[in-house]
Design an enzyme around this catalytic site. Structure first.
Site, mmCIF file in Angstrom:
data_model
loop_
_atom_site.group_PDB
_atom_site.id
_atom_site.type_symbol
_atom_site.label_atom_id
_atom_site.label_comp_id
_atom_site.label_asym_id
_atom_site.label_seq_id
_atom_site.Cartn_x
_atom_site.Cartn_y
_atom_site.Cartn_z
ATOM 1 N N LYS A 86 -2.775 -3.122 7.493
ATOM 2 C CA LYS A 86 -4.353 -2.023 7.649
ATOM 3 C C LYS A 86 -4.862 -4.009 8.479
ATOM 4 O O LYS A 86 -5.831 -2.931 9.396
ATOM 5 C CB LYS A 86 -4.988 -1.878 6.409
ATOM 6 C CG LYS A 86 -6.179 -2.046 6.321
ATOM 7 C CD LYS A 86 -6.756 -1.785 4.728
ATOM 8 C CE LYS A 86 -8.267 -0.822 5.129
ATOM 9 N NZ LYS A 86 -8.897 -0.841 3.967
ATOM 10 N N HIS A 104 -3.677 3.467 -5.492
ATOM 11 C CA HIS A 104 -3.919 2.200 -4.256
ATOM 12 C C HIS A 104 -4.193 0.771 -5.678
ATOM 13 O O HIS A 104 -4.460 0.319 -5.960
ATOM 14 C CB HIS A 104 -4.903 2.586 -4.024
ATOM 15 C CG HIS A 104 -5.977 1.497 -2.695
ATOM 16 N ND1 HIS A 104 -4.910 0.997 -2.386
ATOM 17 C CD2 HIS A 104 -6.723 0.217 -3.361
ATOM 18 C CE1 HIS A 104 -5.425 -0.241 -1.311
ATOM 19 N NE2 HIS A 104 -6.182 -1.134 -1.846
ATOM 20 N N TYR A 121 -10.622 -11.174 -7.946
ATOM 21 C CA TYR A 121 -9.945 -11.307 -8.694
ATOM 22 C C TYR A 121 -9.341 -12.477 -8.921
ATOM 23 O O TYR A 121 -8.644 -12.494 -10.386
ATOM 24 C CB TYR A 121 -7.817 -10.465 -8.391
ATOM 25 C CG TYR A 121 -7.592 -10.205 -7.603
ATOM 26 C CD1 TYR A 121 -7.237 -8.174 -8.161
ATOM 27 C CD2 TYR A 121 -7.234 -9.055 -6.056
ATOM 28 C CE1 TYR A 121 -7.137 -7.471 -7.690
ATOM 29 C CE2 TYR A 121 -7.171 -8.672 -5.632
ATOM 30 C CZ TYR A 121 -7.104 -6.936 -6.033
ATOM 31 O OH TYR A 121 -7.078 -6.239 -5.813
ATOM 32 N N ARG A 147 -1.999 -0.917 -6.703
ATOM 33 C CA ARG A 147 -2.225 -2.925 -5.854
ATOM 34 C C ARG A 147 -2.817 -3.839 -6.701
ATOM 35 O O ARG A 147 -2.496 -5.263 -6.887
ATOM 36 C CB ARG A 147 -2.226 -2.162 -4.160
ATOM 37 C CG ARG A 147 -3.081 -3.598 -3.269
ATOM 38 C CD ARG A 147 -2.844 -3.014 -1.976
ATOM 39 N NE ARG A 147 -3.528 -4.175 -0.767
ATOM 40 C CZ ARG A 147 -2.114 -5.508 -0.380
ATOM 41 N NH1 ARG A 147 -0.960 -4.660 -0.218
ATOM 42 N NH2 ARG A 147 -3.398 -5.723 0.173
ATOM 43 N N ARG A 162 1.110 -1.575 0.030
ATOM 44 C CA ARG A 162 0.169 0.085 -0.085
ATOM 45 C C ARG A 162 1.183 1.383 0.081
ATOM 46 O O ARG A 162 2.063 1.191 0.695
ATOM 47 C CB ARG A 162 -0.919 -0.049 1.324
ATOM 48 C CG ARG A 162 -1.949 -1.189 1.178
ATOM 49 C CD ARG A 162 -2.768 -1.119 2.868
ATOM 50 N NE ARG A 162 -3.730 -2.202 2.525
ATOM 51 C CZ ARG A 162 -3.778 -3.100 2.627
ATOM 52 N NH1 ARG A 162 -2.788 -3.843 3.413
ATOM 53 N NH2 ARG A 162 -4.874 -3.960 2.761
ATOM 54 N N TRP A 184 -3.617 -9.599 3.822
ATOM 55 C CA TRP A 184 -6.148 -9.590 3.980
ATOM 56 C C TRP A 184 -5.263 -10.426 4.656
ATOM 57 O O TRP A 184 -5.683 -11.410 5.246
ATOM 58 C CB TRP A 184 -6.181 -9.402 2.206
ATOM 59 C CG TRP A 184 -5.975 -8.476 1.018
ATOM 60 C CD1 TRP A 184 -6.731 -7.830 0.784
ATOM 61 C CD2 TRP A 184 -5.642 -8.778 -0.152
ATOM 62 N NE1 TRP A 184 -6.266 -6.772 0.075
ATOM 63 C CE2 TRP A 184 -5.704 -7.700 -0.759
ATOM 64 C CE3 TRP A 184 -4.622 -9.441 -0.653
ATOM 65 C CZ2 TRP A 184 -5.194 -7.269 -1.702
ATOM 66 C CZ3 TRP A 184 -4.091 -9.592 -1.881
ATOM 67 C CH2 TRP A 184 -4.350 -7.750 -2.548
#
Length: 359
Positions: free
Chosen positions: A217, A280, A315, A283, A190, A306
């Protein structure tokens, strides 16, 4: 005295059965209404002490506990504080068990009136829902939380660049931004993790870097394997800082880079003829390229840091290689093979007949 005035407003004061000193505003200038409020309040405290009822907890009590628990563990803590300040006027003095769907609908209507999108309203509703759920399941302050609905949001496609578009963009960017873009496309990090990356987080001998939990995150440490492109880029950065070393990997004019999404970035996008693209989305591009090269979803989830598979699933449609074996099984079906063969023979016979008539 159980009732007393502050200015024109009546207040109540008494000692609860458990010895707690209760002092609260009745929020009225009418003495009779203040007396009713006092009687109800005393009754509530008595039922808690004698009948085992749960004590009445207010929204603000829940907010204070929520913020205390999430202060060091939630990446969006600052956004939550901003949202809770906005909610203050609507829920501040309400008991948790008195918050009903009408209150939620009023909040939705008020927020939409500001001209924001459904997604913005949903971020606010998610905070309300999370606090009420905590109050019910973890803190056991209420028996049942009211239902908090989510507004419909349009499903946007994942925006990513082709390799040709990425090359075009890199040609238009100033060198310091181009290097950061290359590093992002090689690692998927990020923006903040790239701008704040320090040499102490890099081990080129082992071809790896890492993001600390407080920088992530998901609040989990992220291992970052460095491929040949990333290593070559880091060596260039190291060489440039020989005369003036820095703790940070990426510098501009001798200072750490605080933000990558600058005017230089936006102008380069225009010159490269690339629309609707954010920093972003680099990414997203990294993840999309991985999927197209056959990286399994569970591996991509770990690489990208994640917390769950839901985000990675966006994706999945970019690659069908893992499904091809099943499609091939259908092609081997005798019924399909027979029908295809018959169709081919019929087509060949029709061609022969047409040729005879032409002759």
């Amino acid at each position: 005295m159980s009732l007393y005035k502050r200015g024109n407003t009546w207040w109540v004061r008494f000692t609860a059965p458990n010895g707690q000193q209760v002092r609260r505003s009745a929020k009225t200038t009418n003495r009779r209404q203040a007396q009713e409020f006092l009687d109800c309040l005393k009754s509530d405290y008595w039922r808690v002490a004698q009948m085992g009822d749960k004590p009445k907890r207010k929204w603000q009590d829940a907010v204070e506990r929520w913020l205390e628990e999430k202060k060091d563990v939630k990446a969006t803590y600052i956004n939550d504080v901003r949202i809770l300040r906005w909610l203050h006027d609507y829920l501040f003095d309400k008991n948790l068990d008195e918050i009903v769907r009408d209150d939620v609908d009023q909040i939705i209507k008020a927020k939409l009136a500001e001209g924001v999108k459904n997604a913005t309203v949903n971020r606010l509703l998610e905070v309300i829902r999370a606090i009420l759920k905590k109050a019910q399941t973890d803190w056991e302050w209420i028996d049942k939380a009211t239902h908090v609905p989510m507004l419909p949001e349009p499903k946007r496609r994942v925006r990513w660049l082709t390799h040709e578009e990425a090359d075009r963009l890199l040609e238009e960017l100033p060198d310091h931004l181009a290097e950061m873009v290359r590093f992002t496309l090689a690692t998927g990090l990020r923006e903040a993790n790239v701008t704040q990356l320090q040499w102490s987080q890099v081990d080129m001998n082992r071809s790896c870097a890492w993001i600390h939990p407080d920088q992530s995150k998901s609040r989990k440490a992220i291992p970052v394997p460095l491929n040949a492109d990333a290593l070559a880029l880091l060596k260039r950065q190291e060489h440039r800082q020989q005369e003036k070393p820095s703790d940070f990997v990426f510098m501009f004019r001798g200072k750490p880079i605080k933000k990558a999404n600058t005017r230089a970035w936006r102008d380069a996008l225009v010159r490269a003829d690339i629309d609707d693209f954010r920093w972003h989305d680099l990414r997203h591009t990294w993840a999309s390229w991985h999927i197209q090269q056959g990286t399994p979803l569970y591996v991509l989830q770990e690489l990208g840091g994640w917390a769950g598979p839901e985000m990675v699933q966006r994706y999945a449609h970019l690659s069908a290689s893992h499904l091809k074996v099943y499609a091939d099984q259908l092609a081997q079906s005798k019924a399909i093979s027979t029908n295809l063969a018959q169709s081919t023979i019929s087509g060949d016979l029709e061609t022969v007949e047409c040729a005879k008539k032409s002759a």
